[in-house]
Scaffold this active site. Structure first.
Site, short mmCIF file in Angstrom:
data_model
loop_
_atom_site.label_atom_id
_atom_site.label_comp_id
_atom_site.label_asym_id
_atom_site.label_seq_id
_atom_site.Cartn_x
_atom_site.Cartn_y
_atom_site.Cartn_z
N ASP A 203 3.48 -6.15 3.36
CA ASP A 203 2.39 -5.25 3.74
C ASP A 203 2.11 -5.29 5.24
O ASP A 203 1.98 -6.37 5.83
CB ASP A 203 1.12 -5.63 2.96
CG ASP A 203 0.04 -4.58 3.08
OD1 ASP A 203 0.38 -3.38 3.20
OD2 ASP A 203 -1.15 -4.94 3.07
N HIS A 204 2.03 -4.10 5.84
CA HIS A 204 1.81 -3.95 7.29
C HIS A 204 2.93 -4.59 8.12
O HIS A 204 2.70 -5.04 9.24
CB HIS A 204 0.44 -4.50 7.72
CG HIS A 204 -0.70 -3.65 7.28
ND1 HIS A 204 -1.08 -3.54 5.97
CD2 HIS A 204 -1.54 -2.85 7.98
CE1 HIS A 204 -2.11 -2.72 5.88
NE2 HIS A 204 -2.41 -2.28 7.08
#
Ligand code: NI
Length: 139
Positions: A79-80
């Site tokens: 994530d990210h």
């Protein structure tokens, strides 16, 4: 046999680029996905576990435990992040949705067995966009 699924979400950047090819060939094959300065997607990940329910709980797998496992082992790493640069299990691999799905399988398959006596991993379904998705069944 019952199939139980949990959906999780992450967003990540990547580019599709084969370093063994010329820039021209990468652009020819991958088009805008080869853009040097990356692009991003909102990924939806659906993990399906199959089995017969535990007679004591009625569950194939405790979905709270499954969600916690997916988040700790997979989402946190992705994530990210930049799939080409930041993710240890993607090092040296093409950052396609297909390869990400296969790597997620390798991580989750043994760990699911450790949290459920009655369930085993059935499939990893990964949406790169609402219209493009891949599904992996482990072979
Ligand atoms: Ni892309």
């Amino acid at each position: 046999m019952i199939y139980v699924s949990r959906q999780e979400h992450f967003n990540a950047a990547h580019k599709l680029y084969n370093p063994a090819w010329s820039k021209e060939k990468n652009v020819e094959v991958f088009g805008p996905c080869a853009n040097e300065n990356w692009h991003g997607h909102n990924f939806d990940l659906i993990i399906t576990v199959k089995g017969n329910p535990d007679p004591e709980t009625g569950f194939v797998i405790d979905l709270k435990k499954l969600s916690k496992l997916i988040r700790a082992e997979v989402i946190e790493a992705l994530d990210h992040k930049n799939l080409n640069l930041d993710v240890p299990f993607m090092k040296g691999k093409m950052a396609s949705t297909e390869i990400v799905a296969q790597e997620i399988w390798k991580i989750l398959e043994p760990r699911i067995l450790s949290i459920s006596k009655f369930g085993e991993l059935h499939s990893v379904k990964l949406y790169e966009t609402p219209r493009n998705y891949v599904e992996y069944f482990g072979e």
